[in-house]
Design an enzyme around this catalytic site. Sequence first.
Site, mmCIF file in Angstrom:
data_model
loop_
_atom_site.group_PDB
_atom_site.id
_atom_site.type_symbol
_atom_site.label_atom_id
_atom_site.label_comp_id
_atom_site.label_asym_id
_atom_site.label_seq_id
_atom_site.Cartn_x
_atom_site.Cartn_y
_atom_site.Cartn_z
ATOM 1 N N THR A 1 0.870 -1.167 0.000
ATOM 2 C CA THR A 1 0.000 0.000 0.000
ATOM 3 C C THR A 1 0.908 1.218 0.000
ATOM 4 O O THR A 1 2.033 1.131 0.464
ATOM 5 C CB THR A 1 -0.828 0.010 1.308
ATOM 6 O OG1 THR A 1 -1.562 -1.204 1.399
ATOM 7 C CG2 THR A 1 -1.769 1.182 1.383
ATOM 8 N N THR B 1 0.286 -0.372 6.377
ATOM 9 C CA THR B 1 0.520 -1.118 5.136
ATOM 10 C C THR B 1 0.836 -2.559 5.504
ATOM 11 O O THR B 1 1.320 -2.844 6.597
ATOM 12 C CB THR B 1 1.675 -0.513 4.318
ATOM 13 O OG1 THR B 1 2.001 -1.403 3.238
ATOM 14 C CG2 THR B 1 2.934 -0.317 5.159
ATOM 15 N N GLY B 2 0.565 -3.448 4.565
ATOM 16 C CA GLY B 2 0.863 -4.848 4.804
ATOM 17 C C GLY B 2 -0.323 -5.722 4.462
ATOM 18 O O GLY B 2 -1.195 -5.334 3.684
ATOM 19 N N GLY C 1 -3.639 -7.003 4.366
ATOM 20 C CA GLY C 1 -4.880 -6.353 4.745
ATOM 21 C C GLY C 1 -5.754 -7.159 5.684
ATOM 22 O O GLY C 1 -6.336 -6.616 6.628
ATOM 23 N N ARG D 1 -11.949 -9.124 -4.006
ATOM 24 C CA ARG D 1 -11.341 -9.076 -2.662
ATOM 25 C C ARG D 1 -11.024 -7.622 -2.286
ATOM 26 O O ARG D 1 -10.524 -6.849 -3.090
ATOM 27 C CB ARG D 1 -10.066 -9.917 -2.656
ATOM 28 C CG ARG D 1 -9.270 -9.867 -1.349
ATOM 29 C CD ARG D 1 -8.171 -8.841 -1.390
ATOM 30 N NE ARG D 1 -7.345 -8.863 -0.169
ATOM 31 C CZ ARG D 1 -6.440 -7.936 0.128
ATOM 32 N NH1 ARG D 1 -6.236 -6.931 -0.692
ATOM 33 N NH2 ARG D 1 -5.746 -8.010 1.237
ATOM 34 N N VAL D 2 -11.320 -7.269 -1.050
ATOM 35 C CA VAL D 2 -11.018 -5.931 -0.549
ATOM 36 C C VAL D 2 -10.218 -6.070 0.738
ATOM 37 O O VAL D 2 -10.557 -6.874 1.603
ATOM 38 C CB VAL D 2 -12.322 -5.142 -0.294
ATOM 39 C CG1 VAL D 2 -12.025 -3.832 0.417
ATOM 40 C CG2 VAL D 2 -13.045 -4.875 -1.610
ATOM 41 N N GLY D 3 -9.152 -5.286 0.858
ATOM 42 C CA GLY D 3 -8.305 -5.343 2.042
ATOM 43 C C GLY D 3 -8.641 -4.253 3.044
ATOM 44 O O GLY D 3 -9.767 -3.739 3.111
#
Length: 310
Positions: A185, A235-236, A238, A213-215
Amino acid sequence: MTPIVLTHGGATSVPAQSQDGADLAANTGLTAMTKGGSALDGAVAAVVVLEDDPRFNAGTGSSIRMDGKTIQMDASVHDGVTGDYGAVAAIERVKNPVLVARRVIETPHVLIVGEGATRFARTLGFADYYPDSNTARARFAQVRRVLKGKVSDTISYSTAWQRYDWKKSWNFETGLNEVLGAPDTVGAVARDAEGRYAAAISTGGTSISFLGRVGDVPMYGCGIYAGPDGAVATTGNGEDIIKKLLAKRVYDALAAGTEPQQAVADAIRLFPREVGIGVIAISAKGHGGGGNRGSDPSFRANMSWGVASE
Ligand code: GLY
């Protein structure tokens, strides 16, 4: 107060390869504020620079999904003064998702997804743009190698994602075409001269995922959080970030008086080593940042993250 912008290029970004990108974004965000912009203007301007840099997984450079062609992106913005929050998820074919997320604030909604998000962007005049890039193609090739078991990966992907039988529930129109991309991200947090905080964030998600897919990025309190006491961007991976409501958790630590660098380190330590995580944070007490993809025990030197201040 002293205006300041922090940026990051993702949990797996390597300073030797992309620190200049994080620095340029931070300086651009600061310039936006010194020209009279708000903290939100600064954070968004910084993220636009990161989205336009193909080295990062956001905007141009976004990961390609496992069908080898689909690119779906998430972005969000949070104004710490007004509490305004705007987000888009699984948006396609726009150059700067963070600018679309910002426009969501002008609507009665906080989150617009999928085809509706793309149509919303078109209605507002955002041009059709396929954010393909050579860096994303190279990441895709690496994912294919990982999934085919040709290389063991200890850097970008949690073992759970490698174990899952993706063929079993595959939902793309085209067949499984193993590929990949780290769930990186880009993000920014800012404080303007009035002491107001804001955060903005954007991602191309991950290749190893289902369509749709959504993080963490558009989920309230997960990818970013801003309020009167500071601002945070994470970040990373999700799914792991969501389960810890990470940005809000770090913000609460800032609001309770924890020094930002300490709050960042405490957050990173919540996760096992195999889960890539990075955080940036600012408060009246200072700023902090870092990630867990490197050998620096203080986490600071393990991620590309920039700071610009007057
Ligand atoms: N942190 C970005 C994602 O997991 O989608």
